[in-house]
Scaffold this motif. Structure first.
Motif, short mmCIF file in Angstrom:
data_model
loop_
_atom_site.label_atom_id
_atom_site.label_comp_id
_atom_site.label_asym_id
_atom_site.label_seq_id
_atom_site.Cartn_x
_atom_site.Cartn_y
_atom_site.Cartn_z
N LEU A 37 33.23 43.97 43.50
CA LEU A 37 33.69 42.65 43.08
C LEU A 37 33.04 41.58 43.94
N TYR A 38 32.74 40.44 43.31
CA TYR A 38 32.46 39.24 44.07
C TYR A 38 33.78 38.77 44.69
N LYS A 268 34.11 39.90 27.67
CA LYS A 268 33.78 39.01 28.79
C LYS A 268 34.39 39.51 30.10
N PRO A 269 33.63 39.41 31.21
CA PRO A 269 34.24 39.67 32.52
C PRO A 269 35.19 38.53 32.90
N VAL A 270 36.07 38.82 33.85
CA VAL A 270 37.13 37.88 34.24
C VAL A 270 36.97 37.51 35.71
N LEU A 271 37.11 36.22 35.99
CA LEU A 271 37.12 35.70 37.35
C LEU A 271 38.52 35.18 37.67
N LEU A 272 39.01 35.46 38.86
CA LEU A 272 40.24 34.82 39.35
C LEU A 272 39.79 33.58 40.10
N GLY A 273 39.91 32.41 39.45
CA GLY A 273 39.29 31.19 39.95
C GLY A 273 40.04 30.52 41.07
N SER A 349 20.83 35.27 34.93
CA SER A 349 21.76 34.35 34.30
C SER A 349 21.88 34.69 32.81
N PRO A 350 23.10 34.74 32.24
CA PRO A 350 24.39 34.53 32.92
C PRO A 350 24.60 35.55 34.06
N ILE A 351 25.39 35.15 35.03
CA ILE A 351 25.67 36.01 36.16
C ILE A 351 26.39 37.26 35.67
N PRO A 352 25.88 38.45 36.01
CA PRO A 352 26.47 39.67 35.46
C PRO A 352 27.74 40.10 36.19
N MET A 353 28.49 40.98 35.55
CA MET A 353 29.56 41.69 36.23
C MET A 353 28.95 42.42 37.43
N PRO A 354 29.56 42.35 38.60
CA PRO A 354 28.96 43.01 39.76
C PRO A 354 28.83 44.50 39.55
N ARG A 355 27.80 45.06 40.15
CA ARG A 355 27.53 46.49 39.96
C ARG A 355 27.01 47.09 41.25
#
Length: 355
Positions: A37-38, A268-273, A349-355
């Protein structure tokens, strides 16, 4: 410009908690191994007297406290500063974005069509003004400068739109139903025309499935206009001004997570902003431990989180100034595969799901 929700009823909180008691049980049957995760923070001025990225020494000091470098750094900018007349419209914050990239993190730019000062109505900056081209000159300039900078970043645009506390909400400032999506698509089209495809568009409602807040699906601009979905939420417990019940990480996020990933935008991936907990140090530490454990167990489509590390209207969200929350945060980062400042050369870009 970080106003928070007004009181929620106890009934709404109990309903949300009841939902969570049912839903994670189903999810736990499909547990997966923790994934990269970022992670990062929106750091206030309490560390050095000035917020990052204007003062990046605050990031270094925060990093030493929590034991790991950040892969995300969030900050905000409005459409304009109207503290004097005429309003001064914001340029794309190239210098600040470059500081974050040189550190090695991915910028999370929370950019709005509101202005500062943020108090009260903003009748000259309604959503209809945006899609009726009133501010195209400034929007086009902002997009052109973003394209000229050229590096990937998260653009968290007009967030928490399902609340009533920001002037870009359809529930405020004289805005009308349908205005939000029209404004979003118009600004997105301006970025596309400028070649600013280095922006990853983040659509970020406040996490709540009850009452008016729960109607956030109506504000979704559509898959071609969004790269990541997102959620914000806070455990407001021990608030001396507006007492509220204690809420776990799951009770805050899981019902909205399910709606995002099962109904609105499954691909879509999800970010906790924005995420944080208030409360006494010991209870806050337990909340943080639960956050890390639950996130790894039940949220496989979450690709990153940003801790809101700032004092806000007397509420103590930071983790680095009390021993127990700091220790809990360090342990959570150490035990899970969170990514550090290794993105200074990111060009995807778009920024990918971290891997």
């Amino acid at each position: 410009m970080r106003s928070r929700p007004s009181n929620k009823s106890l009934l709404a909180a109990l309903v949300a908690c009841a939902l969570v008691l049912l839903l994670p049980a189903a999810a736990s049957a499909k547990r997966v191994a923790p994934h990269p995760l970022y992670w990062g923070a929106w750091i206030g001025d309490q560390i050095t007297g000035e917020e990052p990225p204007w003062d990046m020494t605050a990031v270094s000091k925060f990093e030493r406290k929590v034991g790991k470098g950040l892969s995300l750094i969030e900050f905000s900018t409005p459409l304009a500063d109207c503290s004097s007349s005429p309003c001064v419209f914001s340029s794309f914050p190239t210098d600040q974005m470059q500081k974050i990239r040189e550190y090695g993190a991915i910028p999370v730019l929370s950019w709005s069509t509101g202005v500062i000062p943020a108090e009260g109505e903003q009748p000259d900056f309604q959503l209809a003004d945006i899609y009726h081209h009133r501010y195209d000159r400034y929007l086009k300039n902002f997009a052109r400068e973003a394209a000229e900078w050229g590096h990937p970043f998260f653009l968290r645009f007009n967030w928490e739109m399902n609340g009533s506390w920001f002037p870009w909400s359809e529930r405020a400032n004289g805005n009308k139903p349908g205005d939000y999506v029209k404004a979003w698509r118009h600004v997105h089209d301006i970025f596309s025309a400028a070649g600013a495809d280095n922006a990853s568009w983040v659509w970020c409602p406040y996490a709540n499935t009850s009452g008016a807040l729960g109607k956030f699906p109506r504000y979704y601009p559509g898959g071609r206009y969004v790269d990541w979905t997102c959620m914000d939420a806070y455990n407001f417990a021990q608030n001396p001004v507006n007492p509220r019940p204690w809420q776990s990480f799951d009770s805050l996020f899981f019902p909205t997570y399910m709606k995002l990933t099962q109904q609105i935008a499954p691909s879509k991936p999800v970010l906790l902003g924005e995420i944080a907990s208030n409360g006494p140090a010991g209870q806050k530490a337990r909340w943080i431990r639960d956050m890390f454990e639950t996130l790894a167990r039940n949220y496989p489509k979450v690709g990153g989180l940003v801790w809101f590390d700032s004092f806000d209207r007397g509420l103590r969200w930071p983790v680095e100034n009390e021993q127990a929350p700091t220790a809990a945060f360090r342990a959570g980062l150490r035990r899970n595969p969170f990514l550090g400042p290794e993105f200074g050369a990111l060009d995807e870009s778009p920024i990918p799901m971290p891997r």
